[in-house]
Each structure stands twice: as structure tokens, then as C-alpha cells.
Design a protein around this motif. Structure first.
Motif, PDB file in Angstrom:
ATOM      1  N   LEU A 110      22.804   1.687   4.567  1.00 48.43           N
ATOM      2  CA  LEU A 110      23.137   0.289   4.338  1.00 48.43           C
ATOM      3  C   LEU A 110      22.788  -0.112   2.899  1.00 48.43           C
ATOM      4  CD1 LEU A 110      21.992  -1.423   7.666  1.00 48.43           C
ATOM      5  CD2 LEU A 110      24.305  -0.766   6.961  1.00 48.43           C
ATOM      6  N   VAL A 111      23.789  -0.613   2.173  1.00 48.54           N
ATOM      7  CA  VAL A 111      23.622  -0.912   0.750  1.00 48.54           C
ATOM      8  C   VAL A 111      22.599  -2.010   0.522  1.00 48.54           C
ATOM      9  CG1 VAL A 111      24.803  -1.783  -1.307  1.00 48.54           C
ATOM     10  CG2 VAL A 111      25.936  -0.132   0.172  1.00 48.54           C
ATOM     11  N   ASN A 112      22.605  -3.063   1.366  1.00 45.85           N
ATOM     12  CA  ASN A 112      21.696  -4.181   1.122  1.00 45.85           C
ATOM     13  C   ASN A 112      20.235  -3.778   1.306  1.00 45.85           C
ATOM     14  OD1 ASN A 112      22.026  -3.848   3.861  1.00 45.85           O
ATOM     15  ND2 ASN A 112      22.160  -6.048   4.338  1.00 45.85           N
ATOM     16  N   ILE A 113      19.964  -2.827   2.197  1.00 42.77           N
ATOM     17  CA  ILE A 113      18.589  -2.323   2.355  1.00 42.77           C
ATOM     18  C   ILE A 113      18.184  -1.508   1.130  1.00 42.77           C
ATOM     19  CG2 ILE A 113      17.104  -0.772   3.677  1.00 42.77           C
ATOM     20  CD1 ILE A 113      18.501  -1.612   6.189  1.00 42.77           C
ATOM     21  N   VAL A 114      19.079  -0.619   0.684  1.00 40.44           N
ATOM     22  CA  VAL A 114      18.766   0.243  -0.467  1.00 40.44           C
ATOM     23  C   VAL A 114      18.538  -0.592  -1.719  1.00 40.44           C
ATOM     24  CG1 VAL A 114      19.605   2.128  -1.911  1.00 40.44           C
ATOM     25  CG2 VAL A 114      20.078   2.141   0.533  1.00 40.44           C
ATOM     26  N   ARG A 115      19.352  -1.613  -1.902  1.00 42.50           N
ATOM     27  CA  ARG A 115      19.200  -2.452  -3.096  1.00 42.50           C
ATOM     28  C   ARG A 115      17.811  -3.088  -3.144  1.00 42.50           C
ATOM     29  NH1 ARG A 115      24.869  -5.718  -2.930  1.00 42.50           N
ATOM     30  NH2 ARG A 115      23.744  -6.645  -1.191  1.00 42.50           N
ATOM     31  N   ASN A 116      17.367  -3.665  -2.032  1.00 44.44           N
ATOM     32  CA  ASN A 116      16.064  -4.339  -2.018  1.00 44.44           C
ATOM     33  C   ASN A 116      14.908  -3.344  -2.065  1.00 44.44           C
ATOM     34  OD1 ASN A 116      17.285  -6.841  -1.936  1.00 44.44           O
ATOM     35  ND2 ASN A 116      17.180  -7.038   0.282  1.00 44.44           N
ATOM     36  N   ALA A 117      15.103  -2.149  -1.490  1.00 45.49           N
ATOM     37  CA  ALA A 117      14.058  -1.120  -1.567  1.00 45.49           C
ATOM     38  C   ALA A 117      13.882  -0.650  -3.007  1.00 45.49           C
ATOM     39  CB  ALA A 117      14.419   0.055  -0.653  1.00 45.49           C
ATOM     40  N   LEU A 118      14.996  -0.476  -3.722  1.00 45.34           N
ATOM     41  CA  LEU A 118      14.917  -0.064  -5.129  1.00 45.34           C
ATOM     42  C   LEU A 118      14.263  -1.142  -5.980  1.00 45.34           C
ATOM     43  CD1 LEU A 118      18.419   1.629  -5.621  1.00 45.34           C
ATOM     44  CD2 LEU A 118      16.197   2.760  -5.494  1.00 45.34           C
ATOM     45  N   THR A 119      14.569  -2.399  -5.688  1.00 47.56           N
ATOM     46  CA  THR A 119      13.944  -3.490  -6.434  1.00 47.56           C
ATOM     47  C   THR A 119      12.432  -3.486  -6.236  1.00 47.56           C
ATOM     48  OG1 THR A 119      15.926  -4.864  -6.244  1.00 47.56           O
ATOM     49  CG2 THR A 119      13.862  -5.993  -6.726  1.00 47.56           C
ATOM     50  N   LEU A 120      11.990  -3.240  -5.002  1.00 43.18           N
ATOM     51  CA  LEU A 120      10.551  -3.170  -4.737  1.00 43.18           C
ATOM     52  C   LEU A 120       9.901  -2.067  -5.573  1.00 43.18           C
ATOM     53  CD1 LEU A 120       8.808  -3.577  -1.328  1.00 43.18           C
ATOM     54  CD2 LEU A 120       8.106  -1.734  -2.845  1.00 43.18           C
ATOM     55  N   LEU A 121      10.547  -0.905  -5.621  1.00 41.56           N
ATOM     56  CA  LEU A 121       9.993   0.213  -6.403  1.00 41.56           C
ATOM     57  C   LEU A 121       9.993  -0.104  -7.898  1.00 41.56           C
ATOM     58  CD1 LEU A 121      11.633   3.197  -4.496  1.00 41.56           C
ATOM     59  CD2 LEU A 121       9.252   2.420  -4.358  1.00 41.56           C
TER      60      LEU A 121
ATOM     61  N   ASP B  56       0.841  -1.191   0.000  1.00 44.36           N
ATOM     62  CA  ASP B  56       0.000   0.000   0.000  1.00 44.36           C
ATOM     63  C   ASP B  56       0.878   1.242   0.000  1.00 44.36           C
ATOM     64  OD1 ASP B  56       1.057  -0.026   2.522  1.00 44.36           O
ATOM     65  OD2 ASP B  56      -0.819  -0.568   3.520  1.00 44.36           O
ATOM     66  N   ALA B  57       0.241   2.398   0.186  1.00 50.80           N
ATOM     67  CA  ALA B  57       0.967   3.667   0.147  1.00 50.80           C
ATOM     68  C   ALA B  57       2.033   3.744   1.230  1.00 50.80           C
ATOM     69  CB  ALA B  57      -0.016   4.827   0.283  1.00 50.80           C
ATOM     70  N   LEU B  58       1.775   3.149   2.393  1.00 51.13           N
ATOM     71  CA  LEU B  58       2.751   3.215   3.485  1.00 51.13           C
ATOM     72  C   LEU B  58       4.013   2.405   3.159  1.00 51.13           C
ATOM     73  CD1 LEU B  58       0.407   2.919   6.611  1.00 51.13           C
ATOM     74  CD2 LEU B  58       1.522   4.967   5.692  1.00 51.13           C
ATOM     75  N   VAL B  59       3.809   1.244   2.544  1.00 49.59           N
ATOM     76  CA  VAL B  59       4.964   0.430   2.159  1.00 49.59           C
ATOM     77  C   VAL B  59       5.801   1.158   1.099  1.00 49.59           C
ATOM     78  CG1 VAL B  59       5.680  -1.717   1.054  1.00 49.59           C
ATOM     79  CG2 VAL B  59       3.865  -1.743   2.771  1.00 49.59           C
ATOM     80  N   ILE B  60       5.114   1.778   0.128  1.00 49.79           N
ATOM     81  CA  ILE B  60       5.835   2.517  -0.919  1.00 49.79           C
ATOM     82  C   ILE B  60       6.568   3.703  -0.314  1.00 49.79           C
ATOM     83  CG2 ILE B  60       5.523   3.906  -2.997  1.00 49.79           C
ATOM     84  CD1 ILE B  60       3.205   2.063  -3.749  1.00 49.79           C
ATOM     85  N   GLU B  61       5.911   4.399   0.606  1.00 47.95           N
ATOM     86  CA  GLU B  61       6.546   5.535   1.291  1.00 47.95           C
ATOM     87  C   GLU B  61       7.797   5.066   2.034  1.00 47.95           C
ATOM     88  OE1 GLU B  61       7.483   9.097   3.183  1.00 47.95           O
ATOM     89  OE2 GLU B  61       5.983   8.819   1.593  1.00 47.95           O
ATOM     90  N   LYS B  62       7.681   3.907   2.696  1.00 53.86           N
ATOM     91  CA  LYS B  62       8.823   3.363   3.425  1.00 53.86           C
ATOM     92  C   LYS B  62       9.982   3.039   2.479  1.00 53.86           C
ATOM     93  CE  LYS B  62      10.596   1.791   7.313  1.00 53.86           C
ATOM     94  NZ  LYS B  62      10.806   2.645   8.504  1.00 53.86           N
ATOM     95  N   ALA B  63       9.678   2.429   1.326  1.00 50.78           N
ATOM     96  CA  ALA B  63      10.712   2.063   0.363  1.00 50.78           C
ATOM     97  C   ALA B  63      11.409   3.301  -0.198  1.00 50.78           C
ATOM     98  CB  ALA B  63      10.107   1.233  -0.765  1.00 50.78           C
ATOM     99  N   VAL B  64      10.627   4.335  -0.487  1.00 50.49           N
ATOM    100  CA  VAL B  64      11.213   5.582  -1.013  1.00 50.49           C
ATOM    101  C   VAL B  64      12.117   6.217   0.031  1.00 50.49           C
ATOM    102  CG1 VAL B  64      10.685   7.927  -1.764  1.00 50.49           C
ATOM    103  CG2 VAL B  64       9.375   5.999  -2.673  1.00 50.49           C
ATOM    104  N   ALA B  65      11.645   6.261   1.273  1.00 47.09           N
ATOM    105  CA  ALA B  65      12.445   6.860   2.341  1.00 47.09           C
ATOM    106  C   ALA B  65      13.752   6.099   2.536  1.00 47.09           C
ATOM    107  CB  ALA B  65      11.641   6.877   3.641  1.00 47.09           C
ATOM    108  N   LEU B  66      13.692   4.772   2.487  1.00 50.22           N
ATOM    109  CA  LEU B  66      14.916   3.980   2.633  1.00 50.22           C
ATOM    110  C   LEU B  66      15.867   4.200   1.462  1.00 50.22           C
ATOM    111  CD1 LEU B  66      13.370   0.603   3.915  1.00 50.22           C
ATOM    112  CD2 LEU B  66      14.710   2.249   5.255  1.00 50.22           C
ATOM    113  N   ALA B  67      15.316   4.302   0.255  1.00 49.71           N
ATOM    114  CA  ALA B  67      16.149   4.505  -0.930  1.00 49.71           C
ATOM    115  C   ALA B  67      16.877   5.839  -0.882  1.00 49.71           C
ATOM    116  CB  ALA B  67      15.297   4.418  -2.191  1.00 49.71           C
ATOM    117  N   VAL B  68      16.272   6.830  -0.248  1.00 47.66           N
ATOM    118  CA  VAL B  68      16.869   8.162  -0.193  1.00 47.66           C
ATOM    119  C   VAL B  68      17.894   8.275   0.932  1.00 47.66           C
ATOM    120  CG1 VAL B  68      16.406  10.609   0.234  1.00 47.66           C
ATOM    121  CG2 VAL B  68      14.887   9.279  -1.250  1.00 47.66           C
TER     122      VAL B  68
END
Length: 717
Positions: free
Chosen positions: A100-111, A84-96
Motif C-alpha cells: 500500500l503506497v500510503n503506508i510506505v509513504r508515511n513509513a519513509l517519512t518517519l525514517l 524506539d527500536a521496535l517502531v523503527i523496525e516496524k517502519a523499515v519492514a513496512l517500507a520494504v
């Protein structure tokens, strides 16, 4: 090896209060959720909500594993109800902001998965979970997201680079496919302003692109395909002066030319008064358009052609104004139409990069096919040809090619009737210069080469290209024509060389450069070589009656020489570098006093005499030297050596003769291919100076009014 935990155990671990239990559960899930049957069982066990909570509430490696597990589900196109919107918001915030590289990589993949999801992926409540629109609210809360994303392209971790570029590709594709006519150009321009072109260009030239099996290689190739898609989209946009952006672009082209105030003269021809200022009657034609309504002239290139012309005027403002000022002093027919030339260069580049022939990069399983293309290219050794980083430098290439167009126009002294000829020359230059580059070639080097290509070099390439085209088109026919023309050219050179022998020449009697000379001449029936030795070189050329010594050519068995080895030094020593000297009627130059090292030896059977009797063991006379010649120049050596060889039905060997034969053969082929006739030749354009004298251009006689009743007047004998 331990058996993998069952679904219930993993779901219990996800909701456990123990951090280690949750970390263990999401770690195991990453490897197991790739199996569709296990994924279905996980969802049936109500594990989806627990996984979502792990994504939202954990941190560190636990959060990275949770994101990775969710990515595995989404790749199977299941589990979307928890995104939902909260999960997407979380992924964007982590990507920015997540270090930690491994978190950013998986957040970008989700997006990437969210943006790339097909249009059919809508939730039951009507809200969308796909495309750029799904993440736009989160991007509004993080205005620096795109800048951060482009910055990730230069990260040292190649997987992170690949994920960031995959998201860039997904956003671009969605903007083009689902965005409005005005939205996607603005979004693409924003990405370009942030430096995405430079970032991807560095990846293309880097060593990471060599890893054919990596996701980064496929992402780079996908971006290249999307760039072609964008160029095609811009070309398809019709120019409409009613649109603000298009009207603004045309105004930029006009104002960059530094137009001067124009006041029409009054009825008496005097300059107009203040307040009567109007548009110049050639407002657009002076810039190189064909009419004063330029919108239709962009029909072939669309908005892409307008963008290129605007870019050229901005990059070369001073040069643009200077060219227009210089051309205003010339007749209209001799001015290079800059606007028209710019549109022509746009089409040349469009054809060179095969924009229309490229496959459109779609969503879905395209990434696997791209990796297959990279692997195939690497296996065949064509990896460098697969990547085209210069495509990303479209604006700079267009500016450099247009500058070359204008420069070649001036060098050729062209006029408007020659426009398509110059266009063809520029097309050949682009193919040669840009087509010879590799993925590591810097655009600055290409710009320099385009600036330095001369008109003579371009024409040379043009003739070589003509040979290649007809070679491919005619194949065996060209082979037959070349063989025939080679024979004709060889016969022509034989006649020319033999004529030189018929005229005769002076030779020193030895290589020492002493005062003794010998005159040698071929008989009229071409059967004997007549010669006589003299104490000094005479002014006049002796006739055959004055040359008592002679050699029967039937007795000559071979002609030996060191001409081929010493031809070039001899030519330089004697100041003679012309391979066509023998085609003129000028007498041979006075020989140098320095000794010559060139020698021609005529070998054969001596004439029978009373004192010469064959022994029983001898079946034929022994070969001996019949005559030695010491030519004083390379042209004289070529005439006599090849002349004697051709008389003996042997092939010529000197560079002078063989180059002339090749030249006549090549021009003969071209004339045959072009099917030229006498009346097709533009004789005014072919007037030339030979030895400082003007060649007379004679009118082609007409047969109008003639019939078969004619006769020849023969001269009286």
C-alpha cells in the motif's frame, strides 16, 4: 460544519476495540496534530502511547493514518519518547514489503525524521534515536532495504518518489557528517552501485521536476547539493599510500598500463638475467606523473583526482595502453602526461560546476529554502539551469574531457611547455559544450561533442572568449579603441582601393560581352577619371596621356551599383572567392567570355558646353550618367565601387571591403589588449607558407653599441 472532536474523545477512540473508531480517531489526528497547542494537549492526555500502539497493531488505512499522525508530532520535535527500536523496525519492514503506497509513504517519512534528527535528540536512558545508527539494527534485519529504497525512486507516485529520495538524502548527509573517514565513502559507493545516480538522473530530466512547489523538486535539488558536498569531501581527503584503499588505487593505475617486465642491463650493457627483475626506473613518470613519488601530485585534487584517474583507466583500458605505447616512441618533451592531464581535467570540472561555491545542504528547515529556490528559478525561467543532471555523470564527463585533452594535444603538436595552454583550451571546450546543456541533455550527446571538437573550433572559442573577457573588463575603453582602430582601418582600405584605381583596369563597354573595351585610370592628383574606348582589350595598360576622355570627380554626385546584390554570384561565376586578391601584385585574371551582370554607374553633372545653357527655372545642372563600368569579378567590383565611394568621402558597401576592415579592426584590438611587442613574438612558430613559398624570418636588429652619432646615406639623384 461539525466541530472537531476534543482530545479526550480522540484518545478514547485510539484505545477502542472498534476498528472504525480507531480509524476515525487517527484520521482526525492527522489534520489536528499540526497545531502545536493541540499536540501538547494530546500528549498531556496520555495519547502518545495509544498512538504508538495504533502504529504497531493496526493495518491498512488505519495504520497509514497512525503513521501520518506520528509524523506530524515528530515534525514538531515532540513525541520522540515513543520512537524506539521496535517502531523503527516496524517502519523499515513496512517500507520494504508493504504494497500500500500510503503506508510506505508515511513509513519513509518517519525514517527521514529519525535519520535527520539533530545530535541533541538523545533519550533519557542514553539510547540514541537519530541518525543512521538509529536504523542500522533494523537494516541488518532487512538487507534488501537500500535496494528497495532506490527502486522506489522510479515509482509512478511522485510523493512516494519524493519521500524515498528524502530518505536517501538524509542517509547520505548523516553518513558524511557523522560517519568516519572510512565509513561514508563505502556507504556512498554502495548506494551508487545500487543505481541511485540513474534513478535521480531520470527524475531530474522528467516532468515531475517542473512542479516547483512539490517536495520532489526540493528533494532533487537537495541530492544535487549533496553530490557537490561529496565531491568536495573527496577532494579534501589527502592521498596516503599507507592506506589500503589508496595504495590499491595507485596499483590499479599502474597495472592498467600493462607494464612489461623490466630487467636492468648488466655492467656490459647486456640484458639482465632471470631473477634480476626490478621496477622500471620510470614506473610512474611513464604514466604522466612528474616524479616517481606520485602521492604529492594529488595535493590539489585529493582522493577525487585519484578516483577520476582510476575510473579513466578502467573505462579506457585498451586506449590507455595504446596511448602509452605510442608515446613511448616519442621524445619525452612531446609526450602527453596522462596522469597530470587527468588531474587537470578534474580541477576544470570542479571549477565548472562551482563545487566550492555551492552551499552545503544542512538538516533542519533546508527543505523550505530549497522549494523557494525552485519557485524563484521557475518564475525567472531558469529552471533548466537550476538542475545539473550532468553533475551526476562526473566519471563519464571526466573520461570524455580527458580524451579531448589528449586528442587536442596531438592535434596541436604540443610539448610539455605547452601544457597550460592545452589546459586552457580544454577549459574553454568544457565551458562551451557542457555549459550549453539543459537538464534534458543526454550525457552521450555531450561525450560525442567532446570527441568531435576540433582544435580550430576550440581556438575560435578561445578568441571569442578573449573578446568577452576584455569587453567586460575594459568596457568604455574598448569602445574608444575600436572607434580609433575602425577609423585607421578604413583609412588603410581607402588608400589601398585608391591605389587600385591609380593602376587602372579594363572593362567591357557593355553587359553583352561584345568585343569593345574601355580602360579607366585615376589621375595622379586623384581629381579626374581618365578613360578611352578600344576595339579590343590590349596587352599593355595605357598611360594617362593615352586616355583623352576624363571626368572631374568634383562633378560626380553619386555612384550607383548592383554589386552588393550580385557580388557573390559573380564571384562564383568567375571562380574568384578571395577577398584579399586586391592585396597582391598579381595582374587581374583574364575575363570570362560569359556576359557580366555587375554594373557600376557614375552619376553627376555634365561638363558645361556652349550648347548647354541653364534655363531661368534651373538652379543647377540636371544629373546624368557620366560613366558605366562592367567589372568582370567581385574583387574588381569591390575595388572600383568602394574606391570611388571612399574618394567621395562615403562609406564602403561591398562585403570584401567591409570584411577586411572588420578583420583589421579585430586584430588591432587583440594586439592592443595583449600589448604585444616585436620581440614578444615567437617568429619560429609563426613561419608560414604564402603561395607555396617560405617566408624569410629576419633577425630583429639590435641597438647594442649605438649612440646618437649616426647619419643616413641618401641615394644620388
Amino acid at each position: 460544519m461539525d466541530d472537531p472532536p476534543n482530545v479526550d474523545t480522540l484518545v478514547s477512540g485510539l484505545v477502542s476495540d472498534s476498528e472504525s473508531a480507531r480509524k476515525y480517531a487517527v484520521f482526525k489526528l492527522q489534520g489536528l496534530l499540526g497545531d502545536p497547542s493541540f499536540a501538547d494537549a494530546f500528549i498531556q492526555a496520555d495519547g502518545l502511547l495509544a498512538l504508538r500502539d495504533a502504529v504497531m497493531q493496526t493495518s491498512g488505512n488505519t495504520q497509514a493514518y497512525a503513521l501520518g499522525s506520528l509524523d506530524k508530532l515528530l515534525e514538531l520535535d515532540i513525541g520522540w519518547e515513543c520512537v524506539d527500536a521496535l517502531v523503527i523496525e516496524k517502519a523499515v519492514a513496512l517500507a520494504v514489503g508493504q504494497p500500500l503506497v500510503n503506508i510506505v509513504r508515511n513509513a519513509l517519512t518517519l525514517l527521514v525524521l529519525v535519520v535527520s534528527r539533530p545530535l541533541g535528540g538523545a533519550r533519557k536512558d542514553g539510547s540514541t534515536t537519530f541518525g543512521f545508527r538509529a536504523i542500522k539494527p533494523a537494516l541488518d534485519n532487512h538487507p534488501n532495504f537500500l535496494e528497495s529504497l532506490v527502486h522506489r525512486l522510479s515509482a509512478p507516485d511522485h510523493t512516494l518518489c519524493a519521500n524515498a529520495l528524502q530518505l536517501v538524502n538524509a542517509l547520505m548527509r548523516d553518513a558524511v557528517v557523522n560517519g568516519g573517514e572510512l565509513e561514508w565513502p563505502r556507504f556512498i559507493k554502495r548506494l551508487q552501485d545500487l543505481g541511485v545516480i540513474g534513478g535521480v538522473g531520470m527524475l531530474m530530466r522528467g516532468d515531475a521536476a517542473n512542479d516547483a512547489g512539490s517536495p520532489l523538486a526540493a528533494a532533487i535539488l537537495e541530492f544535487q547539493g549533496l553530490t557537490k558536498l561529496l565531491l568536495r569531501k573527496w577532494k579534501e581527503v589527502r592521498v596516503n599510500v599507507e592506506l589500503h584503499e589508496h595504495k590499491k588505487a595507485l596499483k590499479t593505475i599502474h597495472l592498467a598500463s600493462n607494464p612489461q617486465p623490466f630487467s636492468p642491463p648488466d655492467s656490459n650493457g647486456e640484458p639482465g638475467r632471470k631473477g634480476t627483475r626490478k621496477h622500471h626506473p620510470e614506473k610512474w613518470r611513464r604514466l604522466g606523473f612528474e616524479t616517481e613519488s606520485p602521492a604529492w601530485e594529488f595535493d590539489e585534487t585529493g582522493y577525487l583526482g585519484m578516483m577520476d584517474l582510476v575510473d579513466f583507466t578502467r573505462r579506457n583500458g585498451d586506449t590507455y595502453q595504446k596511448i602509452l605505447m605510442e608515446q613511448s616512441m616519442q621524445p619525452v618533451s612531446q609526450r602527453c602526461p596522462i596522469a597530470r592531464a587527468s588531474l587537470s581535467v578534474t580541477l576544470v570540472l570542479y571549477e565548472h560546476f562551482e563545487i566550492d561555491g555551492s552551499a552545503v545542504v544542512e538538516g533542519g528547515g533546508h527543505r523550505t529554502s530549497l522549494q523557494d529556490r525552485v519557485l524563484e528559478a521557475r518564475a525567472s525561467g531558469n529552471l533548466d539551469r537550476l538542475y545539473r543532471p550532468l553533475l551526476l555523470q562526473w566519471g563519464r564527463l571526466h573520461t570524455a574531457a580527458l580524451s579531448a585533452f589528449i586528442r587536442l594535444w596531438k592535434a596541436a603538436g604540443a610539448d610539455l611547455a605547452d601544457f597550460y595552454k592545452i589546459e586552457e583550451v580544454v577549459r574553454i571546450v568544457v565551458e562551451r559544450v557542457i555549459g550549453a546543456t539543459t537538464r534534458k541533455t543526454d550525457v552521450a550527446k555531450v561525450e560525442e561533442e567532446l570527441r568531435s571538437v576540433s582544435l580550430d573550433k576550440a581556438r575560435q572559442w578561445q578568441m571569442e572568449g578573449l573578446d568577452e573577457v576584455y569587453e567586460d573588463a575594459w568596457g568604455p575603453h574598448l569602445v574608444q579603441i575600436r572607434e580609433q582602430l575602425h577609423h585607421e582601418s578604413l583609412q588603410f582600405m581607402k588608400e589601398q582601393r585608391v591605389r587600385c584605381l591609380l593602376e587602372g583596369s579594363w572593362f567591357p563597354t557593355s553587359a553583352g560581352g561584345d568585343a569593345a573595351w574601355r580602360f579607366v585610370r585615376l589621375s595622379h592628383n586623384r581629381r579626374h577619371l581618365h578613360y578611352r574606348n578600344y576595339a579590343s582589350r590590349g596587352i599593355d595598360e595605357p598611360g594617362l596621356d593615352d586616355l583623352p576622355e576624363k571626368i572631374d570627380l568634383n562633378a560626380v554626385t553619386s555612384v550607383d551599383s548592383n554589386v552588393s546584390a550580385s557580388e557573390q554570384p559573380t564571384a562564383l561565376m568567375n571562380g574568384d572567392n578571395s577577398s584579399t586578391e586586391t592585396l597582391t601584385d598579381k595582374p587581374s585574371p583574364e575575363p570570362l567570355k560569359a556576359a557580366t551582370t555587375t554594373k557600376i554607374t557614375v552619376i553627376g553633372h555634365p561638363p558645361p558646353t556652349k550648347s548647354y545653357i541653364l534655363t531661368p527655372l534651373q538652379s543647377e545642372p540636371v544629373e546624368t550618367v557620366l560613366l558605366e563600368l562592367y567589372p568582370q569579378s567581385s574583387s574588381l567590383a569591390s575595388e572600383w565601387l568602394d574606391g570611388l565611394l571612399l574618394l567621395l568621402n562615403q562609406q564602403p558597401i561591398t562585403k570584401d571591403t567591409t570584411s577586411l576592415v572588420s578583420m583589421m579592426e579585430d586584430w588591432g584590438v587583440r594586439l592592443r589588449m595583449l600589448n604585444l611587442r616585436w620581440e614578444d613574438v615567437d617568429w619560429d612558430a609563426l613561419e608560414m607558407s604564402v603561395k607555396g613559398e617560405r617566408v624569410e624570418v629576419r633577425e630583429v636588429p639590435s641597438r647594442d653599441g649605438l649612440d646618437d652619432d649616426y647619419w643616413y646615406a641618401l641615394p644620388e639623384t
